[in-house]
Design a protein around this motif. Structure first.
Motif, short mmCIF file in Angstrom:
data_model
loop_
_atom_site.label_atom_id
_atom_site.label_comp_id
_atom_site.label_asym_id
_atom_site.label_seq_id
_atom_site.Cartn_x
_atom_site.Cartn_y
_atom_site.Cartn_z
N ALA A 175 33.61 30.67 47.33
CA ALA A 175 35.02 30.43 47.59
C ALA A 175 35.19 29.23 48.51
O ALA A 175 36.22 28.58 48.51
CB ALA A 175 35.65 31.67 48.21
N GLY A 176 34.16 28.93 49.30
CA GLY A 176 34.25 27.78 50.18
C GLY A 176 33.91 26.47 49.50
O GLY A 176 34.34 25.42 49.93
N GLY A 177 33.09 26.51 48.44
CA GLY A 177 32.55 25.25 47.93
C GLY A 177 32.84 24.92 46.49
O GLY A 177 32.54 23.82 46.04
N ALA A 178 33.40 25.84 45.72
CA ALA A 178 33.56 25.58 44.29
C ALA A 178 34.68 24.61 44.01
O ALA A 178 35.55 24.39 44.85
CB ALA A 178 33.80 26.89 43.56
N GLN A 179 34.64 24.00 42.83
CA GLN A 179 35.69 23.06 42.46
C GLN A 179 36.79 23.73 41.66
O GLN A 179 37.77 23.10 41.30
CB GLN A 179 35.09 21.92 41.64
N ALA A 180 36.60 25.00 41.34
CA ALA A 180 37.61 25.73 40.56
C ALA A 180 37.99 26.98 41.35
O ALA A 180 37.25 27.41 42.22
CB ALA A 180 37.02 26.12 39.22
N PRO A 181 39.16 27.55 41.06
CA PRO A 181 39.52 28.80 41.73
C PRO A 181 38.47 29.87 41.47
O PRO A 181 37.93 29.95 40.37
CB PRO A 181 40.85 29.18 41.06
N VAL A 182 38.19 30.67 42.49
CA VAL A 182 37.16 31.69 42.37
C VAL A 182 37.83 33.06 42.40
O VAL A 182 38.57 33.38 43.33
CB VAL A 182 36.16 31.58 43.53
N VAL A 183 37.58 33.86 41.38
CA VAL A 183 38.13 35.21 41.35
C VAL A 183 37.07 36.15 41.91
O VAL A 183 35.98 36.27 41.34
CB VAL A 183 38.49 35.65 39.92
N VAL A 184 37.34 36.76 43.05
CA VAL A 184 36.38 37.67 43.66
C VAL A 184 36.77 39.10 43.32
O VAL A 184 37.86 39.55 43.65
CB VAL A 184 36.34 37.48 45.19
N VAL A 185 35.87 39.79 42.63
CA VAL A 185 36.16 41.15 42.17
C VAL A 185 35.37 42.12 43.03
O VAL A 185 34.15 42.17 42.98
CB VAL A 185 35.77 41.32 40.69
N GLY A 186 36.07 42.87 43.86
CA GLY A 186 35.42 43.82 44.77
C GLY A 186 34.93 45.04 44.02
O GLY A 186 35.24 45.23 42.84
N PRO A 187 34.15 45.90 44.69
CA PRO A 187 33.54 47.04 44.02
C PRO A 187 34.54 48.06 43.49
O PRO A 187 34.26 48.72 42.51
CB PRO A 187 32.65 47.66 45.10
N ALA A 188 35.67 48.25 44.15
CA ALA A 188 36.58 49.30 43.70
C ALA A 188 37.95 48.73 43.35
O ALA A 188 38.98 49.28 43.68
CB ALA A 188 36.73 50.37 44.76
N SER A 212 29.73 43.42 39.33
CA SER A 212 29.64 42.31 38.38
C SER A 212 30.06 42.78 36.99
O SER A 212 30.53 41.99 36.17
CB SER A 212 28.24 41.69 38.38
N LYS A 213 29.92 44.10 36.71
CA LYS A 213 30.45 44.62 35.44
C LYS A 213 31.97 44.55 35.44
O LYS A 213 32.59 44.17 34.45
CB LYS A 213 29.99 46.07 35.22
N LEU A 214 32.57 44.92 36.63
CA LEU A 214 34.02 44.78 36.76
C LEU A 214 34.42 43.32 36.57
O LEU A 214 35.43 43.02 35.94
CB LEU A 214 34.47 45.26 38.14
N ALA A 215 33.59 42.41 37.11
CA ALA A 215 33.88 40.98 37.00
C ALA A 215 33.95 40.56 35.53
O ALA A 215 34.80 39.76 35.16
CB ALA A 215 32.84 40.16 37.75
N LEU A 216 33.05 41.12 34.71
CA LEU A 216 33.08 40.79 33.28
C LEU A 216 34.41 41.21 32.65
O LEU A 216 35.02 40.45 31.90
CB LEU A 216 31.94 41.51 32.55
N GLU A 217 34.84 42.44 32.99
CA GLU A 217 36.11 42.93 32.43
C GLU A 217 37.25 42.02 32.83
O GLU A 217 38.09 41.64 32.01
CB GLU A 217 36.40 44.35 32.94
N VAL A 218 37.29 41.69 34.15
CA VAL A 218 38.37 40.85 34.65
C VAL A 218 38.33 39.48 33.97
O VAL A 218 39.36 38.94 33.56
CB VAL A 218 38.27 40.70 36.18
N ALA A 219 37.11 38.93 33.80
CA ALA A 219 36.98 37.62 33.17
C ALA A 219 37.51 37.67 31.74
O ALA A 219 38.25 36.77 31.31
CB ALA A 219 35.52 37.19 33.18
N ALA A 220 37.17 38.73 31.01
CA ALA A 220 37.63 38.85 29.63
C ALA A 220 39.15 38.93 29.58
O ALA A 220 39.80 38.26 28.78
CB ALA A 220 37.01 40.09 28.98
#
Lengths: 88, 402
Positions: B236-249, B128-136
């Motif tokens: 990813a199955g239910g959201a109304q917006a594209p979902v960015v999935v950030v894996g651990p590595a 989820s820390k990686l997710a923050l970076e990617v989101a920024a």
């Protein structure tokens, strides 16, 4: 088991089934309905068991088992649906 | 003598069972809310049935006693389970009218503003820390970010045995996320929620009209996640917006954004989402069509025929890719044709080769279990890709970052 006892019990259980129907009709939302149906199935299981005592045959109890099995699975699936918006 | 005693006992047990059922039904009608009603209902589904079944012992018929014993054991196990799951649903469900002690509704943070609106989930984990970076990175200075944390309601033991997350802990996590985002040069609003994580994130995404939802993934394969209920795949199955999935590595590569297409409307939508993200990221877009070459049985023995078939397959794939490129308005050099048997594997391999920034794929919107059984395309890409994967759910809001 004396027939009279089983017959009275059968009539009583039928009245309970009607009461269960009232509970179902009064239910406000999905979860209340799930709960009411769970209870209704239990009453039907009781009804079938008493019927098997009255007629002295065992297969009504087997029917009760199948019904209880279905009801259990249905309850779990309906509940998942309420939480997640879909069964799985 | 014994017979009379048995008859009396049987009548007594039947009477007791029916009395319990009557009391339970009365309670069901009179109790104020579902939690109280569950107590009453438990009397009917459990003890009333069990006592009635016990009366079978007085019938003297082995058949009936055997069947009744089976039902007895079954009800003994399932009645409490069913009751518990109903209680749990009443506690967890969204917008319940009587879902336990009231939890104050969190204030709705507005994400109005120019640029991309991004919702990112944070739980303190590495991914989820990686997710923050990617989101920024994806949102950029012009966009707005909201960081969300969803925890089960207090007093609700989590399936995996994790302890309650107190309000203060949620606030601390969100503050930590804001600090991390500030380091990346982005300011963020916070969203604190109670309930099922996936459901709450989907709802928050819809309320905020988010253009992207970014989540970390624990990197489980499709099978584990089906049974453990992966939040990212549910999203990813239910959201109304594209979902960015950030894996651990995973990390944003330096290469282009890959988007897998197959000519379907859903895949065209994915390509449009990819183009929209690229307008902000500027890495270039590569539209990839993976096709499988079929060899007809019998033709295998004749090398010429096999070649001919392969050429025909390739031509067909080329035409399709040309059409897709025209529809999307991308130049020919931004497209690529890959011949492989497994589409997900080919996309993942290509992403490694070109050091892709992102892989964009469509999702057919199946739940976690069904996609495990049917081998969801997006689930497999998410599990193996070296970079974050954007899953575009069907009917995702046209997803055009302003």
């Amino acid at each position: 088991m004396p027939e009279a006892v089983a017959a009275v019990a059968l009539a009583w259980a039928t009245l309970l089934l009607l009461a269960g129907g009232v509970v179902l009709l009064r239910s406000r939302d999905t979860l209340h309905r799930v709960l009411a149906l769970d209870v209704l199935v239990s009453i039907v299981a009781v009804l079938l068991t008493i019927l098997s005592y009255l007629r002295d045959v065992s297969y009504y109890v087997d029917a009760a088992l199948a019904l209880a099995l279905l009801s259990f699975v249905a309850t779990l699936v309906a509940v998942r649906h309420v939480i997640r918006g879909r069964p799985f | 003598m014994i017979d009379t005693a048995l008859d009396v006992l049987g009548a007594g047990l039947l009477g007791l069972g029916l009395l319990l059922a009557t009391v339970g039904l009365y309670g069901l009608l009179r109790m104020p809310d579902i939690f109280h009603q569950l107590h009453a209902a438990g009397l009917v589904t459990g003890p009333a049935v069990l006592v009635t079944l016990l009366a079978s012992l007085t019938t003297g018929s082995t058949d009936i006693v055997t069947s009744a014993a089976l039902v007895f054991v079954f009800v003994l196990i399932t009645a409490p389970l069913a009751g518990h799951s109903i209680a749990q649903a009443a506690w967890l469900r969204p917008d319940a009218d009587d879902a336990g002690p009231s939890i104050p509704a969190p204030p709705v943070v507005s994400l109005r503003g120019e640029g991309m609106r991004t919702l990112v989930a944070y739980d303190g984990s590495e991914s989820s820390k990686l997710a923050l970076e990617v989101a920024a990175e994806l949102t950029g200075p012009a966009g707005t970010i909201a960081v969300a944390h969803a925890a089960p309601p207090l007093g609700e033991p989590d399936f995996e045995g994790s302890p309650d997350v107190e309000d203060a802990e949620q606030e601390r996590l969100l503050a930590e996320a804001r600090t991390e985002l500030a380091r990346a040069g982005a300011a963020a609003a916070t969203v604190r929620r109670r309930g099922d994580a996936a459901t709450e994130l989907i709802a928050a995404g819809a309320e905020l009209e988010a253009d992207l939802i970014v989540v970390g993934s624990r990197g489980r394969g499709p099978f584990t996640s089906a049974f453990l209920g992966s939040v990212s795949s549910a999203l990813a199955g239910g959201a109304q917006a594209p979902v960015v999935v950030v894996g651990p590595a995973t990390e944003l590569g330096d290469g282009p954004i890959l988007v897998g297409v197959d000519g379907s409307d859903a895949s065209l939508d994915s390509a449009r989402v990819a183009a929209a993200i690229d307008r902000r990221l500027g890495r270039g877009l590569r539209v990839v069509l993976v096709y499988a070459s079929h060899s007809a049985p019998g033709a295998l023995a004749v090398p010429e025929a096999r070649e001919e078939l392969a050429t025909a397959d390739e031509q067909r794939a080329e035409e399709l890719l040309g059409e897709v490129a025209d529809t999307l308005g991308v130049p020919g050099e931004a497209t690529q044709l890959v011949r492989a048997d497994s589409e997900p594997d080919a996309l993942v391999a290509l992403a490694r080769d070109v050091d892709a920034a992102l892989v964009v794929v469509g999702s057919r919107g199946r739940g976690a279990l069904r996609s495990a059984l049917l081998g969801s395309f997006s689930t497999r890409v998410v599990a193996d890709a070296p970079c974050p994967v954007v899953v575009v759910p069907p009917g995702a809001r046209a997803a055009t970052p302003r």
